[in-house]
Design a protein around this motif. Structure first.
Motif, short mmCIF file in Angstrom:
data_model
loop_
_atom_site.label_atom_id
_atom_site.label_comp_id
_atom_site.label_asym_id
_atom_site.label_seq_id
_atom_site.Cartn_x
_atom_site.Cartn_y
_atom_site.Cartn_z
N ALA A 64 1.19 3.90 -3.05
CA ALA A 64 0.92 5.32 -2.77
C ALA A 64 2.09 6.18 -3.25
CB ALA A 64 0.69 5.52 -1.27
N GLY A 65 3.31 5.71 -2.98
CA GLY A 65 4.48 6.44 -3.45
C GLY A 65 4.55 6.49 -4.97
N ALA B 289 0.83 -1.20 0.00
CA ALA B 289 0.00 0.00 0.00
C ALA B 289 0.87 1.26 0.00
CB ALA B 289 -0.93 -0.01 1.22
N LEU B 290 1.94 1.24 0.80
CA LEU B 290 2.86 2.38 0.83
C LEU B 290 3.57 2.54 -0.50
CD1 LEU B 290 4.46 1.99 4.37
CD2 LEU B 290 2.85 3.74 3.64
N LEU C 101 1.97 6.39 -6.96
CA LEU C 101 0.93 7.32 -7.40
C LEU C 101 1.41 8.76 -7.28
CD1 LEU C 101 -1.95 7.94 -8.33
CD2 LEU C 101 -2.67 7.80 -5.93
N VAL C 102 2.04 9.09 -6.16
CA VAL C 102 2.56 10.44 -5.97
C VAL C 102 3.60 10.77 -7.03
CG1 VAL C 102 3.93 11.91 -4.43
CG2 VAL C 102 2.08 10.51 -3.50
N ALA D 152 9.13 3.63 1.54
CA ALA D 152 7.99 2.72 1.46
C ALA D 152 8.44 1.26 1.58
CB ALA D 152 7.25 2.93 0.15
#
Length: 294
Positions: A22-23, A18-19, A25-26, A61
């Motif tokens: 998310a990274g 998940a981390l 995506l950023v 992450a």
């Protein structure tokens, strides 16, 4: 016990995935934003520093423990020559300072990762397509423009135990551009031994390799920056290549001999009961002069 271990690994992998996503995506949003900003500028936004920050985000992450030893070249830009073990090499090195990488063309076709690599300015070379000389001229031009470039002259990834024979054609770009060669050794350690999970070799897939890494405790990445190398008068490309390979090989041997491992704290028995005793550093250990970016 095995069921509990499997459940723990699954929970760890899910949380870190998940981390990681998310990274990712950023980083994608940042890449798109930079493309939009370029529409309103006469000169494109410098990507290297943003790529460096994105690599650091990925490292956090994944929980990587990155320790840097030695000194970066302080004479401006350089051609970085490193051994190649895994796709992790790129974000690990890229998290330390802004760099531009030369990678095999297959990476450009990886979903999302390939697109991000292109946005970050990665140079790609296709094996067997006789592109080496064209790529060589491109590298020379970029070095002359003040950029620092990383190449992996082994041409493929290894098991991480020894350095494979290196190819010297692209290594000669440093002399042509008038910049030093910065030899770099990368080593992966887990439980004070060579990490068997980190190497990305054979027919392994990125997705499968990533999932195995996510399930286990984070790897420890040792990066050693050796003294810069300048080609001596009359030195052939083959001799220079052998010199650099020997330096990197010695660095890898030092890593796996434990010379960069943290001091062990064994449990001992004292008059008042069990306690801890700090052992002195191993002989010949050089203190880390870099920083931990994990």
């Amino acid at each position: 016990m095995n069921a509990l271990r499997a459940l723990t690994e699954l929970a760890r992998a899910a949380a870190r995935l998940a981390l990681f996503l998310a990274g990712l995506l950023v980083t994608c949003m940042l890449a798109v934003a930079l493309r939009l900003v370029d529409l309103f500028r006469s000169q494109p936004v410098e990507r290297d520093i943003w790529a460096c920050r994105s690599f650091r985000l990925v490292g956090r992450a994944m929980g990587w423990q990155i320790t840097v030893h030695g000194q970066l070249s302080d004479g401006g830009n350089a051609l970085f020559i490193a051994n190649h073990i895994s796709w992790i090499d790129i974000p690990a090195l890229g998290s330390i300072q802004p760099l531009r990488f030369l990678s095999k063309s297959e990476v450009a076709r990886w979903p999302v990762i390939g697109w991000l690599a292109r946005q970050g300015g990665t140079l790609f070379i296709q094996r067997g397509a006789r592109q080496a000389r064209a790529v060589r001229e491109n590298i020379i031009h970029r070095l002359e423009q003040g950029e620092s470039i990383v190449i992996f002259p082994e041409g493929t990834t290894s098991s991480g135990i020894a350095v494979l024979p290196m190819h010297g054609l692209l290594m000669s770009t440093a002399g042509a551009a008038g910049v030093p060669i910065q030899p770099v050794t990368i080593g992966y350690r887990r439980d004070l031994r060579s990490d068997a999970l980190a190497p990305f070799i054979g027919d392994d897939t990125f997705q499968g390799h990533l999932w195995r890494l996510l399930k286990k405790a984070p790897t420890r990445i040792e990066i050693v920056y050796h003294e810069p190398v300048l080609a001596e008068p009359g030195q052939t490309a083959a001799e220079l290549t052998q010199q650099v390979q020997q330096v990197i090989s010695r660095g890898l041997a030092d890593i796996h001999a434990g010379r960069y491992d943290p001091p062990v704290k064994p449990r001992i028995r004292t008059a008042d009961g069990p306690g801890l005793s700090h052992l002195p550093s191993h002989p010949g250990v050089r203190q880390s002069q870099g920083r931990n970016t994990g």
